[in-house]
Write an enzyme that holds these catalytic residues in place. Structure first.
Site, mmCIF file in Angstrom:
data_model
loop_
_atom_site.group_PDB
_atom_site.id
_atom_site.type_symbol
_atom_site.label_atom_id
_atom_site.label_comp_id
_atom_site.label_asym_id
_atom_site.label_seq_id
_atom_site.Cartn_x
_atom_site.Cartn_y
_atom_site.Cartn_z
ATOM 1 C CB ALA A 20 -0.944 0.012 1.202
ATOM 2 N N PRO A 22 2.952 4.572 -0.631
ATOM 3 C CG PRO A 22 3.340 6.717 -1.501
ATOM 4 C CD PRO A 22 3.411 5.252 -1.860
ATOM 5 N N GLY A 23 0.280 5.235 -0.068
ATOM 6 C CA GLY A 23 -1.124 5.390 0.286
ATOM 7 C C GLY A 23 -2.055 5.896 -0.800
ATOM 8 N N GLY A 24 -1.543 6.199 -1.983
ATOM 9 C CA GLY A 24 -2.417 6.728 -3.033
ATOM 10 C C GLY A 24 -3.529 5.779 -3.425
ATOM 11 C CE LYS A 25 -1.066 0.391 -4.405
ATOM 12 N NZ LYS A 25 0.082 1.257 -4.099
ATOM 13 C CB CYS A 141 5.474 0.626 -12.620
ATOM 14 S SG CYS A 141 6.673 0.379 -11.304
#
Length: 353
Positions: A20, A22-25, A141
């Site tokens: 997860a 740094p948290g964007g998703k 990616c």
């Protein structure tokens, strides 16, 4: 962001963001949940969990748990539990070459081999945690087929209970190489970096299993918290509460999380101190203006905003006591008003330097 954007998350889903930080998703998934269900945001790196916790709290997410676990240990704790899983897998990063020259320098042939081993383990354990009719997104990616289409082909051979779903190609995706259902984003065709995405549906398996739950803290121990809510809020805070020392948390779905390495076991509400309750920054970020009796709101551009974000106290209006500080309708923290002066309660880690 496509890993969460393309996964069909609905209200009341049980979501796992397995890699997860740094948290964007996670924040994107939580926006789809609208405060319902639960999202467990996990990262195996303790250091990467620190910005993950801050971003979860900054976005005012009420129903999140942040864990620092291996996929294997999580699968032992949550068999057939999640309805949606996000796997943005560690990869060789070839899709980032244009954006980040350091990614080129760090790339080595054996990196793909190492990542393939990690990806197989992550997928294997994620499969155990997904319930029947659940969907998981797998993304990287990188361009390497070994980490993308070949990884998915191998997974499907071992897991016939899964099937591929079509990725919506109207969003700029090209077809996968040899697996047309998958999607590839090419940096010379879109405004973004290289990416691969597959959506996997579990057509057979256990239905969502009911989790073990904990017993809430006795109400008599929460008197100071309830007094704070009555004096300060226009809304009730309900749910399952748990105390860690003097720290009070509200646990999503009342889940029993014992045995897991946790960075946040739910919404951190604040501290129960002697004869008083001190609310947390995270709690402030979850509240709407109409849910609070006493508030101080500044329009964008007001110089008091910078004063507050720097941790300064200053003259203001409002009634004595705890007040929610807002920029227009958006909360930024707590203050405590006494004689028309706001005592700043922003935590040090969130101050503007």
């Amino acid at each position: 962001m496509s890993a969460a954007a393309m996964l069909p998350i609905s209200e009341n889903d049980r979501v796992l963001d397995l890699c997860a930080a740094p948290g964007g998703k996670s924040t994107q998934a939580a926006a789809k949940l609208k405060g319902t269900g639960v999202i467990i945001s996990n990262d195996i790196s303790a250091a990467r969990c620190r910005p993950l916790v801050k971003n979860i709290e900054l976005f005012g997410i009420k129903n999140a748990i942040v864990s620092n676990e291996t996929p294997e240990h999580l699968s032992e704790h949550f068999p057939s539990f999640f309805t949606k899983i996000i796997i943005d897998a560690p990869c060789s990063g070839e899709g980032m070459f244009r954006k980040d020259p350091e990614a080129v320098k760090s790339w080595q042939t054996h990196k793909t081999e190492l990542c393939v081993s990690l990806q197989k383990d992550i997928l294997k354990n994620a499969a155990k945690m997904l319930c029947k009719d659940g969907i998981m997104s797998y993304s990287t990616c990188t361009f390497a087929p070994e980490e993308n289409e070949e990884m998915i082909k191998g997974f499907l051979e071992l897991h016939p209970e899964f099937e591929l779903l079509d990725v919506d190609k109207s969003k700029g995706f090209a077809e996968g190489i040899g697996l047309k259902e998958c999607g590839r984003l090419y940096p010379h065709k879109i405004k973004g970096e290289g990416h691969f995405l597959a959506l996997l549906h579990k057509k057979q398996g256990e239905p969502p299993l009911e989790p073990e739950t904990i017993t809430s803290v006795p109400e008599k121990m929460l008197k100071d918290f309830y007094d704070f809510c009555e004096n300060t809020l226009n809304t009730e805070i309900e749910g399952t509460f748990e105390l860690h020392g003097t720290s009070l948390f509200r646990i999503p779905m009342g889940l029993d999380l014992s045995g897991l390495r946790l960075k946040r076991s739910g919404l951190y509400l604040g501290e129960l101190k002697k004869n008083r309750f001190e609310p947390s920054q995270a709690f402030a970020m979850t509240l709407k203006p109409e849910e609070v009796k006493n508030k101080v709101s500044f329009p964008i551009g007001d110089p008091n905003i910078i004063k507050y974000l720097k941790g300064e106290s200053f003259k203001t209006g409002g009634n004595d006591g705890w007040a929610l500080v807002l920029i227009d309708r958006f909360p930024i923290g707590w203050g405590k008003i006494q004689n028309s002066r706001l005592k700043n309660k922003i935590i040090s880690g969130w101050k503007y330097e």
